[in-house]
Enzyme design. Structure first.
Site, PDB file in Angstrom:
ATOM      1  N   ALA A  11      79.105 -18.247   0.264  1.00 54.23           N
ATOM      2  CA  ALA A  11      79.118 -18.081  -1.179  1.00 54.23           C
ATOM      3  C   ALA A  11      79.404 -19.552  -1.925  1.00 54.23           C
ATOM      4  CB  ALA A  11      80.316 -17.044  -1.365  1.00 54.23           C
ATOM      5  N   GLY A  16      74.499 -16.735  -2.779  1.00 56.59           N
ATOM      6  CA  GLY A  16      75.817 -16.369  -2.694  1.00 56.59           C
ATOM      7  C   GLY A  16      76.971 -16.545  -3.938  1.00 56.59           C
ATOM      8  N   SER A 137      65.396  -9.571   3.336  1.00 56.16           N
ATOM      9  CA  SER A 137      64.423 -10.083   2.675  1.00 56.16           C
ATOM     10  C   SER A 137      63.382  -9.433   2.956  1.00 56.16           C
ATOM     11  CB  SER A 137      64.065 -11.340   3.392  1.00 56.16           C
ATOM     12  OG  SER A 137      62.791 -11.883   3.411  1.00 56.16           O
ATOM     13  N   TYR A 159      63.244 -14.932  12.183  1.00 57.63           N
ATOM     14  CA  TYR A 159      63.948 -14.528  10.680  1.00 57.63           C
ATOM     15  C   TYR A 159      63.581 -13.041  10.530  1.00 57.63           C
ATOM     16  CZ  TYR A 159      64.887 -15.012   5.647  1.00 57.63           C
ATOM     17  OH  TYR A 159      65.641 -14.387   4.363  1.00 57.63           O
TER      18      TYR A 159
END
Ligand SMILES: NC(=O)c1ccc[n+]([C@@H]2O[C@H](COP(=O)([O-])OP(=O)(O)OC[C@H]3O[C@@H](n4cnc5c(N)ncnc54)[C@H](OP(=O)(O)O)[C@@H]3O)[C@@H](O)[C@H]2O)c1
Length: 236
Positions: A11, A16, A137, A159
């Site tokens: 973050a 984030g 995603s 990924y």
């Protein structure tokens, strides 16, 4: 403590940080997790200057000691946790199609969020409206990869499979929490201008944070066990 408390991983920058900002703007106390404590604190300083109650915490999601320390700190300092946003993520496929790349991707994108969520579940279950948001995603959507030429054109096995595993785990966790106040959802932020998304991405972070913020603040009759972008359900 009347105010809600949220922990956001990864973050100190990117989506984030913006999720933390937008939750903070709603009066929620935000804890910003980052591998580097100084970066976490600097980001929290920025938000505090915007009148947001923010605190930086050292949190590498692959480090069990960090996870334990953060869980203890939240319990001691705040006594509650209402929202966990598993936002930290890596895209490592440019390093090659190797078992190490696959393993490292799963460590950050799957095993870390899972271990962190487990450690924080007692606090989240005690909240009247516990929410877990898993930053996934569209590349995790197997249906989309097979049917959409643009998304299916590039091979990124580490990924895509790690985010697909995150999605499958989201469903499993939501099933196990069906009889609790905790809702668990996965989200796709969009293609967003960040270090990961790159400069040519069409979306700014302010827009990219919106889906996670919506899921983090769902009302009691909101969904659980889903995969969303901008309040629209996505195919698995
Ligand atoms: N940008 C996009 O277009 C897009 C699209 C779909 C999904 N996403 C997802 O959105 C999330 C945020 O990405 P972003 O675009 O904001 O990219 P970013 O700016 O590169 O942010 C990724 C964050 O994850 C952190 N991180 C990596 N490994 C970590 C670990 N082991 N423990 C804790 N934090 C760790 C990074 O910290 P360090 O700098 O310390 O490594 C960084 O803060 C990711 O999960 C990504 O997969 C992004």
């Amino acid at each position: 403590m009347n105010k809600k408390v949220a922990l956001i991983t990864g973050a100190y920058k990117g989506i984030g940080l913006e999720i933390a900002r937008q939750l903070g703007q709603q009066g929620i106390i935000v804890l910003l997790g980052a591998r580097s404590i100084s970066k976490a604190q600097e980001a929290a300083d920025v938000l505090r200057k915007e009148q947001i109650e923010a605190c930086g915490v050292e949190l590498d999601v692959t480090d069990g000691n960090h996870i334990r320390s953060v869980a203890d700190l939240i319990k001691l300092e705040y006594g509650r946790l209402d929202i966990l946003v598993n936002n930290a993520g890596v895209y490592l496929d440019h390093l090659g199609n190797t078992p190490d790349v696959m393993r490292s991707s799963f460590e950050v994108n799957v095993f870390g969020p899972q271990a962190l969520s487990e450690a924080l579940l007692p606090l989240l279950k005690a909240s009247p409206a516990g929410r877990i948001v898993n930053q996934s995603s569209i590349l995790a959507s197997l249906g989309t990869l097979l049917s959409n030429e643009m998304y299916g054109s590039r091979s990124a096995p580490a990924y895509t499979t790690s985010k697909a595993a995150m999605n499958a785990w989201t469903v499993q966790l939501s099933i196990s929490l069906r009889d609790t106040n905790v809702k668990v959802n996965a989200c796709h932020p969009g293609w967003v201008k960040t270090d990961m998304g790159g400069e040519s991405a069409p979306m700014e972070v302010s827009e990219g944070a919106e889906t996670a913020v919506w899921l983090a603040t769902l009302p009691a009759d909101g969904p659980t066990g889903g995969f969303y972008h901008k309040q629209e359900a996505l195919p698995w």
